[in-house]
Scaffold this motif. Structure first.
Motif, mmCIF file in Angstrom:
data_model
loop_
_atom_site.group_PDB
_atom_site.id
_atom_site.type_symbol
_atom_site.label_atom_id
_atom_site.label_comp_id
_atom_site.label_asym_id
_atom_site.label_seq_id
_atom_site.Cartn_x
_atom_site.Cartn_y
_atom_site.Cartn_z
ATOM 1 N N SER A 56 -25.291 91.723 16.657
ATOM 2 C CA SER A 56 -26.640 92.205 16.966
ATOM 3 C C SER A 56 -27.709 91.280 16.383
ATOM 4 O O SER A 56 -27.558 90.746 15.293
ATOM 5 N N LEU A 88 -30.832 92.656 16.445
ATOM 6 C CA LEU A 88 -31.856 93.637 16.103
ATOM 7 C C LEU A 88 -32.033 93.650 14.581
ATOM 8 O O LEU A 88 -31.234 93.068 13.858
ATOM 9 N N CYS A 89 -33.105 94.343 14.129
ATOM 10 C CA CYS A 89 -33.334 94.372 12.683
ATOM 11 C C CYS A 89 -32.151 95.038 11.972
ATOM 12 O O CYS A 89 -31.526 95.942 12.504
ATOM 13 N N ALA A 90 -31.879 94.582 10.757
ATOM 14 C CA ALA A 90 -30.841 95.209 9.951
ATOM 15 C C ALA A 90 -31.191 96.677 9.756
ATOM 16 O O ALA A 90 -32.315 97.001 9.392
ATOM 17 N N GLY A 91 -30.224 97.546 10.019
ATOM 18 C CA GLY A 91 -30.440 98.978 9.814
ATOM 19 C C GLY A 91 -31.047 99.690 11.005
ATOM 20 O O GLY A 91 -31.336 100.885 10.933
ATOM 21 N N ASP A 126 -28.306 99.964 16.646
ATOM 22 C CA ASP A 126 -26.984 99.406 16.364
ATOM 23 C C ASP A 126 -25.943 100.511 16.177
ATOM 24 O O ASP A 126 -24.774 100.358 16.538
ATOM 25 N N SER A 127 -26.391 101.622 15.609
ATOM 26 C CA SER A 127 -25.473 102.754 15.449
ATOM 27 C C SER A 127 -25.109 103.340 16.804
ATOM 28 O O SER A 127 -23.977 103.764 17.018
ATOM 29 N N ALA A 176 -22.580 101.166 18.340
ATOM 30 C CA ALA A 176 -21.259 101.413 17.762
ATOM 31 C C ALA A 176 -20.681 102.721 18.291
ATOM 32 O O ALA A 176 -19.479 102.818 18.543
ATOM 33 N N SER A 203 -29.015 108.914 16.031
ATOM 34 C CA SER A 203 -28.177 107.730 15.835
ATOM 35 C C SER A 203 -27.353 107.820 14.550
ATOM 36 O O SER A 203 -26.271 107.250 14.448
ATOM 37 N N GLY A 204 -27.866 108.569 13.587
ATOM 38 C CA GLY A 204 -27.172 108.681 12.301
ATOM 39 C C GLY A 204 -26.128 109.785 12.274
ATOM 40 O O GLY A 204 -25.623 110.126 11.211
ATOM 41 N N VAL A 212 -36.285 100.922 11.937
ATOM 42 C CA VAL A 212 -36.227 100.746 10.489
ATOM 43 C C VAL A 212 -37.370 99.860 9.984
ATOM 44 O O VAL A 212 -37.792 99.953 8.844
ATOM 45 N N ASN A 222 -40.060 103.740 9.692
ATOM 46 C CA ASN A 222 -39.141 104.399 8.758
ATOM 47 C C ASN A 222 -39.861 104.693 7.443
ATOM 48 O O ASN A 222 -39.284 104.669 6.382
ATOM 49 N N TYR A 231 -35.423 107.921 9.263
ATOM 50 C CA TYR A 231 -34.111 108.488 8.903
ATOM 51 C C TYR A 231 -34.285 109.784 8.124
ATOM 52 O O TYR A 231 -33.657 110.800 8.408
ATOM 53 N N ARG A 276 -33.383 113.585 9.467
ATOM 54 C CA ARG A 276 -32.329 114.359 8.786
ATOM 55 C C ARG A 276 -32.893 115.691 8.286
ATOM 56 O O ARG A 276 -32.224 116.725 8.349
#
Lengths: 349, 598
Positions: A30, A32-35, A39-40, A43, A189-190, A218, A222, A230, A234
């Motif tokens: 990827s 994309l930005c880390a986190g 990306d999740s 996956a 996503s989480g 993120v 975020n 996130y 949550r």
């Protein structure tokens, strides 16, 4: 420097019915930005396709423009793909699904690509019940252009520049329900435990399957004022767990009586809905709409399978399309000759 | 499971499999990186500080590091660690000026009995502290078994002389050509402490086998025979030679025989081939030189005709294993097999022997003939000023183990001479430093390359068999060494996790190429091992468990096949993961041995 994922894999990676490991469903690394929540989701899609033992070459990935629409590069590297014009993925998907009904269509879009520039096309996918899975990676901001509020940004959400959003956001799940979508879900996503079975069910569903996935940006959304961070997601999450049992598998999990309802899809697969709420019914569109609206009103994010019509009629059935993909129709089938013409003519006499 | 305590250096130490497996805990990945950077001298010095004989060990080490190497768990072969060590020794510049010198005399005098690797290590560690060191050996030169047992075609004398020289040049007094025959006498000579590193010098014999006495002229004890060759008392052997035994000494005996006139040399061993004690590569090297290995043959008698050895008879056996894995060798019942020969070399093991240590010295021994030692940290005997190390402490082992004993014994001797408590050991020297250089950049080559293990080139067989002084292995050239060095996974670049920073975005789980990281509800270890993305079946490898995270789950990382590629840390938005370089040096009598010299 690593713009590259090492080739080594765990030597004991499990294999699916096709003999593939989850790594066979990987894409490029990827950018994309880390986190990034996206990306999740990538996956989760990868894992879902692996778990459902879908041959990668039977899948076509479609996307428009945006951070979300870059995602298909990062999973299923051996599948077909089409990265279309901004907001125009639905027309490409419609054409493709009509031309080759044997492929499994997976559309990946974002809040901008779907709720702004692509809104006009999106609702027609629903109206026509195109046989595809349509995932929106919804972060409420335009990440690719530095985080401006998008059409799904919640009222009162604070953006990266400190401004408060004065508009009500478009709720895509409510829109899909209203417009008559045959499969509507929302997830986060989480929460892969819920997202993976939802994607598997969506891909098994015949007709238009829509999943709105809250996917935190993120980099730009975020922070503490964002309603799609996130932490905020949550905190307000009201998740209805889902389990998916494909047709050919035995049901191994035992569910407490009355604790779940199961819905059988057209191919025999079963979705188990664990009742987070005693009264929730996934087969009632009006009730689903009510539940989503009341959750929105109280600031909760209701996730899970919101509505499903397992016996819907997809576009190919509606327009009475040949059962074979167009590329498999030979000359004899397309030009059946004078004998068939004569019999048609006879029938009209 | 409880959250992993990474403030205990032993946790990350264990992650560096090669270093953890090395008795002397040489920081392997650190020197391998230096080799890749063509900093051979620095690579050599890291080795020298830790294992004292990099050039010797780079050719002869038993390599406990290589079976432990993580690379062997993600692909076919481990990194050629041992031969990379040789590269550092081969390509280094002159290091003499960089080595520590003898310290200002501190008034203490130590005797070291036997000039093998254990004694020499003690001397190296104590000399910079100002100890007066007297090394005794019955041979004319230092090195012990490194010189007498390892043939020159595996270890050139020049390499040995150089590395022993570095130590003896630190003002060590040598008392060579002198066999110490009385410990009681040594104790009267005014030494503050005595270190015994006299090895396990008695080669096992087969005294009761029929024909042993009659054929004595043509029967040789392996270690004595090799020593005779090394010191040039023995220059030839018969054309047909039988070597009895399956260990590394047997391999050295048979290969030496080939160079001293042996044309038909056979290794004959009681056990099955796979059970032989010799390292696999040493067996391969022997077979490469045209030496067959006959397994499952139990010697029955030496056959003597007209007073001369003509061959040996063997009983052919089969190995049977009972439920506990215990082996029995059962005769096949076939007629005994006769193998003709001119000479027999017996290399079936060696024992400790201390005929020179009198009872009244108060040094007591176990029923195995080894000294009773306080523990394997202090190496102190039942007489408090006498210490043992190397093979003489616990029986035959290898060079790197002797070096490790030497380091610990030196620490003990230093504490003892200062009147301090021997059980209060100094801690290891440890650093842990972040490696981030940029978003996609680490200070080490984080992406593992896919190249397979490189093979060390060999000297032409005819040429090497013609002269026992010709070294068989040629060593890697710089280019091959670079590729081999790049195969190292940098296991000392530790994945350090900070619970408080984690937002549970799953980025690390999603990216990890080898599926090491799982976020899940905590459980007891056996259950947790099964709950991971890929169950953690390798129980020799630890689980790294975080404290509770906001969702109530924990992060669990199975260390087993982590590539140390740093992708978890690259994809982490909050730096909850960081790659930190871990350097661990076991405690030595002289801390910062090389810094002191600069």
């Amino acid at each position: 420097m690593s713009y590259y994922k090492p080739k080594f894999r765990h030597p004991n990676l499990p294999k699916n019915d096709l003999g593939y490991t989850v790594a066979d469903y990987d894409g490029s690394i990827s950018t994309l930005c880390a986190g990034c929540g996206h990306d999740s989701i990538s996956a989760a899609i990868r894992n879902a396709c692996f778990l459902s033992s879908i041959p990668p070459h039977k899948i076509a990935k479609l996307s428009g423009i945006g951070c979300s629409s870059k995602m298909p590069t990062y999973f299923l590297g051996k599948s077909h793909g089409f990265n279309s014009v901004h907001g125009r993925m639905p027309s490409v998907a419609t054409g493709a699904s009509v031309a080759n009904r044997d492929l499994i269509y997976l559309g990946v879009s974002g809040d901008g690509d779907t709720a702004s520039i692509g809104m006009g096309q999106f609702v027609h996918l629903i109206r026509r019940n195109v046989n595809m899975t349509y995932i929106v990676a919804n972060n409420g901001c335009y990440g690719l252009t530095k985080g401006q509020d998008s059409a799904t940004a919640d009222l009162g959400s604070v953006n990266k520049y400190g401004g408060t959003n004065p508009f009500d956001g478009i709720d895509l799940a409510s829109l899909a329900l209203l417009q008559g979508a045959s499969f509507v879900a929302r997830s986060f996503s989480g929460d892969k435990e819920q997202l993976e079975p939802l994607i598997r069910a969506a891909m098994a569903h015949r007709g238009f399957a829509f999943i709105d996935v809250v996917s935190p940006c993120v980099t730009f959304a975020n922070h503490s004022g964002s309603t799609k961070s996130y932490a905020a997601t949550r905190e307000h999450l009201d998740a209805m767990p889902v389990d998916f049992v494909p047709m050919r598998e035995e049901i191994r999990t035992s569910y407490r009586e009355g604790s779940s309802q199961s819905v059988t899809l057209h191919d025999g697969s079963i979705i188990h809905l664990m009742k987070a709420r005693e009264d929730y019914r996934a087969d009632d569109r009006t009730e689903a709409l009510m539940a989503v609206q009341s959750a929105n009103a109280s600031g909760d994010i209701l996730t899970g399978l919101l509505y499903l019509d397992p016996n819907s009629q997809d576009l190919n059935q509606t327009i009475n399309l040949a059962t074979k993909p167009l590329n498999k129709l030979g000359k004899d089938e397309l030009c059946p000759g004078s004998r068939v013409l004569n019999s048609i003519n006879e029938g009209l006499r | 499971m409880r959250a992993t305590d990474t403030s205990d250096p032993e946790y990350f130490h264990k992650v560096v499999d090669c270093q953890y497996a090395c008795p002397a805990h040489t920081p392997v990945p650190a020197y391998i990186r230096l080799i890749a950077q063509e900093r051979y001298t620095d690579a050599y010095l890291i080795n020298w500080e830790s294992n004292v004989f990099p050039g010797v060990l780079g050719r002869t080490c038993d390599r406990p590091c290589e079976p432990a190497c993580r690379r062997g768990r993600v692909e076919e072969e481990p990194v050629a660690i041992c031969r990379l060590k040789r590269v550092a020794a081969d390509f280094k510049d002159d290091v003499a000026a960089m080595l520590p010198k003898a310290g200002k005399p501190n008034g203490k005098k130590i005797a070291l009995i036997g000039a093998g690797p254990a004694s020499l290590t003690v001397a190296r560690d104590l000399a910079p502290l100002g100890y007066e060191l007297h090394v005794y050996d019955e041979q004319p030169k230092g090195g012990g078994f490194m010189r007498s047992q390892i043939p020159s075609f595996r270890l050139p004398e020049s390499v040995l002389d150089e590395e022993i020289g570095y130590i003896l040049d630190m003002g060590v007094t040598t008392v060579f050509d002198t066999y110490v025959d009385s410990m009681a006498e040594m104790l009267t000579k005014g030494y503050d402490a005595i270190f015994v590193g006299s090895g396990a010098p008695r080669g096992r014999d087969l005294p009761k086998l029929p024909g042993r006495q009659e054929a004595d002229a043509n029967i040789h004890i392996g270690i004595n025979w090799l020593s005779g060759v090394a010191f040039e008392h023995t220059k030839e052997i018969g054309k047909r030679v039988i070597v009895l035994g399956g260990g590394n000494t047997a391999m050295d005996c048979c290969r030496t025989s080939r160079r001293l006139g042996g044309e038909e040399v056979k290794v004959i061993v009681r056990s099955p081939f796979d059970d032989m004690k010799a390292s696999p590569w040493e067996k391969e090297d022997a077979m490469h030189e045209g030496i067959p290995i006959l397994d499952n043959h139990v010697p029955l008698e030496f056959v003597v005709e007209d007073g001369k050895l003509v061959g040996m008879k063997f009983d052919k056996v089969e190995a049977k294993y009972d439920a506990d894995g215990r082996r029995q060798l059962i005769s096949t019942g076939e007629a005994p097999e006769f193998v003709p020969c001119d000479d027999v070399i017996i290399a079936i093991g060696q024992e400790n022997a201390f005929p020179w240590i009198e009872k009244e010295t108060g040094i007591r021994f176990t029923s195995w003939g080894t000294p009773i030692i306080n523990d394997d940290e202090t190496f102190q005997s039942t007489r408090k000023e006498v210490f043992f190390g190397g093979d003489s402490a616990f029986g035959p082992s290898n060079i790197i183990t002797a070096v490790a004993h030497g380091h610990k014994a030196a620490v003990s001797i230093d504490l003892y001479c200062q009147g301090k408590d021997l059980s209060k050991r100094p801690p290891p020297n440890v650093t842990l430093v972040g490696q981030k250089m940029g978003i996609h950049e680490w200070s080490y080559d984080s992406v593992p390359i896919l190249d397979e293990r490189k093979v060390v080139p060999l000297e032409d067989l005819t040429r090497s068999l013609a002269d026992r002084m010709v070294e068989v292995e040629l060593g890697f050239d710089a280019e091959t060494a670079f590729i081999e060095a790049e195969r190292c996974l940098n296991c000392d670049a530790q994945t350090v996790f900070t619970d408080a920073n984690c937002i549970e975005c799953d980025a690390c789980t999603d990216i990890c190429p080898t599926s090491c990281i799982t976020f899940t509800e905590n459980a007891e270890e056996p259950e947790l091992r099964q709950k991971l993305m890929v169950p953690a079946e390798n129980e020799t490898q630890d689980l790294y468990v975080s404290g509770d995270l906001p969702t109530g789950r924990v992060m669990v990382k199975d260390e087993d096949v982590c590539l140390h590629c740093g992708l978890c840390a690259e994809r982490c938005p909050t730096a909850a993961w960081d790659m930190q370089m871990f350097l661990y040096n076991m405690a030595k009598a002289t801390p910062n041995l090389l810094e002191g010299a600069k």
